[in-house]
Scaffold this motif. Sequence first.
Motif, short mmCIF file in Angstrom:
data_model
loop_
_atom_site.label_atom_id
_atom_site.label_comp_id
_atom_site.label_asym_id
_atom_site.label_seq_id
_atom_site.Cartn_x
_atom_site.Cartn_y
_atom_site.Cartn_z
N GLY A 1 0.82 -1.21 0.00
CA GLY A 1 0.00 0.00 0.00
C GLY A 1 0.86 1.25 0.00
O GLY A 1 0.65 2.18 -0.79
N THR B 1 0.64 -5.10 -7.44
CA THR B 1 0.07 -6.34 -6.89
C THR B 1 0.76 -6.73 -5.60
O THR B 1 1.92 -6.41 -5.38
CB THR B 1 0.33 -7.58 -7.81
N CYS B 2 0.00 -7.47 -4.79
CA CYS B 2 0.58 -8.04 -3.57
C CYS B 2 0.25 -9.53 -3.58
O CYS B 2 -0.92 -9.92 -3.66
CB CYS B 2 -0.04 -7.37 -2.34
N TYR C 1 -6.08 0.25 1.60
CA TYR C 1 -5.30 0.68 0.44
C TYR C 1 -5.93 0.26 -0.90
O TYR C 1 -5.40 0.56 -1.95
CB TYR C 1 -3.88 0.11 0.51
N ILE D 1 -5.92 -2.67 -2.25
CA ILE D 1 -4.98 -3.51 -2.99
C ILE D 1 -5.52 -4.93 -3.05
O ILE D 1 -5.77 -5.53 -2.00
CB ILE D 1 -3.61 -3.53 -2.27
#
Length: 410
Positions: free
Chosen positions: A164, A170-171, A224, A226
Amino acid sequence: MALIVKKFGGSSVATPEKMLNVAKRVLEEKKPDDKIVMVVSAMGDTTDELIELAKGVTKEPYKYAREMDMLLTTGEQVSIALLAMTFKELGEKAVSLTGIMAGMKTDSAYTKGRILDITPARVQEELNKGNIVVVAGFQGSDKYGNPVTLGRGGSDTSAVALAGALGADTCEIYTDVEGVFSADPRVAKGARKMNEITYSEMLEMARLGAGVMQPRSVEMGQVYKIPIHVRSTFSKNTGTIIREDYTMEEKSFSIRGVAHDEDVTKVAILGIADTPGVAHKIFDALAKANVDVDMIVQSMRNIEKNITDMVFTVANTDLVKAKEVVEKVAGELNASKVLIEENVTKISIVGAGMLGSPGIAARMFGALAKTGVNIEIISTSEISISCLIKGGSVKEAVNAIHDEFFPREG
Ligand code: ADP
Ligand code: ASP
Ligand code: MG
């Protein structure tokens, strides 16, 4: 060019061979311009082993929470150094950073710190120099520079928070299962992998014990915005995407999943006055000691004598602190007894669709009754129902509930 944060859990980096496999896979999948930040956990069961080590010098290591954090943060430090060396051996530019060096600022709640702010300037700098940046998960530091850990499973939170703060594309959370399942796949025989799950349902699953993601990491993802991809280190299959809304049709079931938590202690303060301010006194003292309280039940024991009992649950890891606080407050309140039971389990069902469907609770209780398990406490939220159980087989109880809502095919 993409900025990707990849988190690898303890089992993924348990040995030097596994680290090598992880490094090779990351390099294989990396496009030339990609910037890669890796967040890693301590190798294998290192954190558990460090806790055991502490038990060699004290029966109650969590009493010395600051020193526990000094000890536990060493686990992740070993991993980052070895993984960075592994990349270098493969001819790649890499650098290891502790949580503190990566700008992870926390409060001073040792062993369960919260991230207050992240200033990942050093991470950016190292990425710009062309490094793969290997960051220690699970750790940050408070305003005095003390190391602080983020609670068990905290590397997930480090990864999502860093993703974030860096504005990553991407995570990815790499672990030892193929994604998020409708129940712990090591416990429920018929557990099904999900393609997607919303932040709110995942948060509830995690909060209620689905250890695949630390609850705060899901909160971070939601804050965030995400999307989090939970997938296996040991296969290339797509895992589960945790995101705001569903985008694909999935076979619909009346609930989304079953979670269970064996890290629970039941505390009962018996025989206290049923007068205003009593509950406040107990839970305010616990809050001040930073003990999270979960299921709370106040009984109507003796209306004539105006006496009641207060029963609630805490995490096993908070037991030492909770016991100290409760015994003191119980004395001040003239309670007749304090009872503590450690061998209890919370089993829960989760699903946004269950709102306003009373039949669902009845089916859950019926499944538990069939296994002969007694329910001690029931609690509900808008999207979950939880039962505290004692004795009996947890595995049998989880399977019975799971089979009720997710019938096994064939
Ligand atoms: P890591 O070390 O990679 O962080 P964890 O042990 O923390 O791995 O998390 C993965 C484990 O979570 C799995 O091995 C599995 O037993 C457990 N788990 C519990 N509930 C679930 C669930 N609903 N879906 C997937 N895994 C789950
Ligand atoms: N090593 C820490 C733990 O075992 C953090 C993590 O693995 O996420 O809890
Ligand atoms: Mg974990």
